[in-house]
Every structure is written in structure tokens, then in C-alpha cells.
Design a protein around this motif. Sequence first.
Motif, PDB file in Angstrom:
ATOM      1  N   ALA A  36      41.716  51.066  47.627  1.00 36.21           N
ATOM      2  CA  ALA A  36      40.500  50.125  47.691  1.00 36.21           C
ATOM      3  C   ALA A  36      39.226  49.984  48.166  1.00 36.21           C
ATOM      4  O   ALA A  36      38.556  51.210  48.728  1.00 36.21           O
ATOM      5  N   VAL A  37      38.593  48.607  47.252  1.00 35.77           N
ATOM      6  CA  VAL A  37      37.075  48.704  47.315  1.00 35.77           C
ATOM      7  C   VAL A  37      37.559  47.017  47.858  1.00 35.77           C
ATOM      8  O   VAL A  37      38.304  46.602  47.095  1.00 35.77           O
ATOM      9  N   ARG A  38      36.396  46.812  48.301  1.00 34.92           N
ATOM     10  CA  ARG A  38      36.282  45.684  48.966  1.00 34.92           C
ATOM     11  C   ARG A  38      35.183  44.565  48.434  1.00 34.92           C
ATOM     12  O   ARG A  38      33.741  45.795  49.184  1.00 34.92           O
ATOM     13  N   ALA A  55      40.030  42.114  47.501  1.00 34.95           N
ATOM     14  CA  ALA A  55      39.475  43.520  47.659  1.00 34.95           C
ATOM     15  C   ALA A  55      40.535  43.918  45.523  1.00 34.95           C
ATOM     16  O   ALA A  55      41.289  43.288  45.186  1.00 34.95           O
ATOM     17  N   PHE A  56      39.573  45.257  45.381  1.00 34.89           N
ATOM     18  CA  PHE A  56      40.136  45.879  44.030  1.00 34.89           C
ATOM     19  C   PHE A  56      40.545  47.345  44.466  1.00 34.89           C
ATOM     20  O   PHE A  56      40.087  47.801  45.147  1.00 34.89           O
ATOM     21  N   GLY A  57      41.117  47.763  42.674  1.00 34.38           N
ATOM     22  CA  GLY A  57      41.038  49.873  43.171  1.00 34.38           C
ATOM     23  C   GLY A  57      39.341  49.828  42.483  1.00 34.38           C
ATOM     24  O   GLY A  57      38.828  49.576  42.065  1.00 34.38           O
ATOM     25  N   ASP A  73      42.805  39.160  38.299  1.00 34.72           N
ATOM     26  CA  ASP A  73      41.868  38.777  38.834  1.00 34.72           C
ATOM     27  C   ASP A  73      40.319  39.167  38.648  1.00 34.72           C
ATOM     28  O   ASP A  73      39.801  38.702  39.154  1.00 34.72           O
ATOM     29  N   VAL A  74      40.437  40.340  39.077  1.00 38.33           N
ATOM     30  CA  VAL A  74      38.793  41.841  38.873  1.00 38.33           C
ATOM     31  C   VAL A  74      38.654  42.082  37.912  1.00 38.33           C
ATOM     32  O   VAL A  74      40.470  43.237  37.203  1.00 38.33           O
ATOM     33  N   ARG A  75      37.952  42.225  36.665  1.00 41.64           N
ATOM     34  CA  ARG A  75      37.186  42.237  35.897  1.00 41.64           C
ATOM     35  C   ARG A  75      35.926  43.052  36.321  1.00 41.64           C
ATOM     36  O   ARG A  75      35.125  42.252  36.515  1.00 41.64           O
ATOM     37  N   MET A  86      30.562  42.541  37.167  1.00 39.95           N
ATOM     38  CA  MET A  86      32.432  41.624  37.731  1.00 39.95           C
ATOM     39  C   MET A  86      32.339  40.119  38.101  1.00 39.95           C
ATOM     40  O   MET A  86      31.637  39.798  38.469  1.00 39.95           O
ATOM     41  N   GLU A  87      33.614  40.122  37.531  1.00 33.59           N
ATOM     42  CA  GLU A  87      34.340  38.926  37.346  1.00 33.59           C
ATOM     43  C   GLU A  87      35.275  38.845  38.329  1.00 33.59           C
ATOM     44  O   GLU A  87      36.147  39.259  38.624  1.00 33.59           O
ATOM     45  N   PHE A  88      34.987  37.386  39.061  1.00 27.24           N
ATOM     46  CA  PHE A  88      36.291  37.556  40.164  1.00 27.24           C
ATOM     47  C   PHE A  88      37.455  36.357  40.076  1.00 27.24           C
ATOM     48  O   PHE A  88      37.184  34.743  39.704  1.00 27.24           O
TER      49      PHE A  88
END
Length: 138
Positions: A36-38, A55-57, A73-75, A86-88
Motif C-alpha cells: 500500500a501507498v497512502r 490508501a491504494f496499491g 475508488d482511486v484511478r 489522480m482521481e479519488f
Amino acid sequence: MSIVIEQAVQARMVASAPRMESVPATLRYDRDDPFAVRMHFPAPATLEGTDISWAFGRDLLAAGVDEPAGVGDVRVRPYGFDRTVMEFHAPEGVAVVHVRTTELRRFLQRAQGVVPWGREHLFLDLDQHLTELLRDAR
């Protein structure tokens, strides 16, 4: 012992109005959570006025600097010469930020120095996680 790296970045918030506002953000990578990355946004940068972390990969971020990645949720996707979008996505709406691709690549390179690609599983403490799960099940 946990090893954590943090890197401040300037994110350009894309709003419905044509102006873009720069907001501080922090990328965080923790060896104890190697997949994970935050990304943390401080309260003044959010509509709710509270700190928010996503948090996302790590692999999602790495893929997204070169080509569109993510369906949830994250693109993440490249934009222009040296920007990454980055889209949240949340129930309240979508936040779209631009970050310099060079900053993201530098962060990913530092994270790779902490946990090399493909070696993440070696840094998982599965016994500890299982103990916590079983303790919470009582």
C-alpha cells in the motif's frame, strides 16, 4: 522495526471552475504494509475541513504514471509531459488532482529501496495479522 518513507508533494486540485489551486499532500509508504501507498491531504485542502488519507496499491501508482490504471475508488493516469492525474472517488464526490510525475517516480524509487518489487510478501507479518484477527473474533 517499521521503516516508513514520506514525501511532500504539491497537488494541483482540479475544480469545476477553470482555476487550479495548489494543495500540500504527503505520500507515505510503510514497510509493514508493503503493498500500500497512502496519500494524505490536510484539513484545509478538503471540503469537509478534516484530514483525509487515501490508501491504494503501490502497483496502481506505478502503473498509472505510464498508462491509465484503476477502476475503483482511486484511478491514476498520465497527463501531458510531466503530470499524473489522480482521481479519488467517494460517495461525496470525486477529487481530481495533478501531481508532477517526476515526484511520483522519485517516491516509487524510494519505496523500492525499502521493499523491492515482487518481494512485498517477505515483509508481511502474517502470524501477527492472524493473531489480531482471531483476537477480534472472540
